[in-house]
Design a protein around this motif. Sequence first.
Motif, short mmCIF file in Angstrom:
data_model
loop_
_atom_site.label_atom_id
_atom_site.label_comp_id
_atom_site.label_asym_id
_atom_site.label_seq_id
_atom_site.Cartn_x
_atom_site.Cartn_y
_atom_site.Cartn_z
N GLY A 139 0.73 -1.24 0.00
CA GLY A 139 0.00 0.00 0.00
C GLY A 139 0.76 1.30 0.00
N ALA A 140 2.09 1.27 -0.11
CA ALA A 140 2.83 2.53 -0.18
C ALA A 140 2.41 3.29 -1.43
N SER A 141 2.23 4.59 -1.28
CA SER A 141 1.67 5.40 -2.36
C SER A 141 2.73 5.77 -3.39
N GLY A 142 2.25 6.03 -4.61
CA GLY A 142 3.13 6.40 -5.70
C GLY A 142 3.27 7.91 -5.84
N HIS A 146 4.82 13.95 -13.44
CA HIS A 146 5.29 15.33 -13.29
C HIS A 146 6.67 15.47 -13.93
N SER A 147 7.02 16.69 -14.20
CA SER A 147 8.38 17.08 -14.57
C SER A 147 9.02 17.73 -13.35
N ASP A 148 10.17 17.22 -12.93
CA ASP A 148 10.86 17.85 -11.80
C ASP A 148 11.16 19.31 -12.11
N PRO A 198 -0.23 26.91 -4.11
CA PRO A 198 -0.70 27.29 -2.77
C PRO A 198 0.46 27.69 -1.87
N ASN A 199 0.16 28.45 -0.83
CA ASN A 199 1.17 28.76 0.18
C ASN A 199 1.66 27.47 0.83
N ASP A 200 2.98 27.40 1.06
CA ASP A 200 3.59 26.22 1.69
C ASP A 200 3.15 24.93 1.02
N ASN A 201 3.11 24.93 -0.29
CA ASN A 201 2.64 23.77 -1.04
C ASN A 201 3.43 22.51 -0.72
N TYR A 202 4.72 22.68 -0.40
CA TYR A 202 5.57 21.51 -0.17
C TYR A 202 5.08 20.66 1.00
N ARG A 203 4.35 21.24 1.93
CA ARG A 203 3.90 20.49 3.11
C ARG A 203 2.94 19.36 2.73
N THR A 204 2.22 19.54 1.64
CA THR A 204 1.32 18.47 1.18
C THR A 204 1.81 17.80 -0.09
N MET A 208 1.50 13.96 -1.57
CA MET A 208 0.62 13.73 -2.71
C MET A 208 0.59 15.00 -3.54
N GLN A 209 1.20 14.95 -4.73
CA GLN A 209 1.33 16.15 -5.55
C GLN A 209 0.04 16.45 -6.29
#
Length: 297
Positions: A139-142, A146-148, A198-204, A208-209
């Motif tokens: 169950g580990a998520s993928g 995306h392009s880095d 979004p603000n502080d997008n990296y936190r989520t 899950m991108q």
Amino acid sequence: MTATGIDRYPTRGRAETVIPRADPVVWAETAAAGPLDATEITAFERDGFLAYDDLLTAGEVGHYRSELHRLTSHRPGADERWITEPGSQDVKSVFEVHKISEVFARLAADPRLVGRACQILGTDVYIHQSRINVKRGFGASGFYWHSDFETWHAEDGLPAMRTVSFSIALTDNDATNGSLMLVPGSHQTFVGCAGATPNDNYRTSLQMQEAGTPSEGALTRLCDSRAIHLCTGRAGSAILFDCNTMHGSGDNITPSPRSNVFIVYNSIDNTLTEPFAAPARRPTFLAAHDFTPLPYP
């Protein structure tokens, strides 16, 4: 903005944009000295990646895997560099491993990696980012397509496509345990994604991108002429890929874990500016502001 005041890769706007790449793929002259031969240079320029069956020896794999286990066996307090799976405390990724581990610092400075990066990028290089990705069984998520470069350009201020990544398998990567998928030739097209950052997008996004993902239509067109490449290989194998190569991976619902270490090298002539499409810079564990070149040869 670039020195000319023009953003050549606009993204995170109201509508998606699809434009040709404006930068070289191989920045050095074909005849430049280095570990890559002419056939490999041509393949990298055409496909946006190179695959290696045995970059590391079995002994090296065991050494690095032990260190991976040490780093992922627990999350130390509130350290943001440890990313957990959505809804659990299982470690998904650990960032800046070349700073927190002497073992991975030596790997990041290994001439086998640095030499190939220098040859493609045409200059000395520094470490833009390092991380280990862990996909435990069942169950580990993928990671969605995306392009880095799109993320690093929008959120970190990476000006040009002059960056490469190594993904090195520390466990067997097979067809069923969530291995990396690449779209050959996609590095020649930039997909500027719709929607503001979004603000502080990296936190989520590290779990899950959502922001910075291309539309189904754009992905379909990128895949129209070339079959998706599934990066399978035993532990010790590796993929070297361009920063704009479209890639992603599925969930791992098998009993077999899949773990890789990623080292990202950027040209010293391509250092970060201000973000092109984000409210503020991301933390330096995601985008280094130490531009000290690695020694090579």
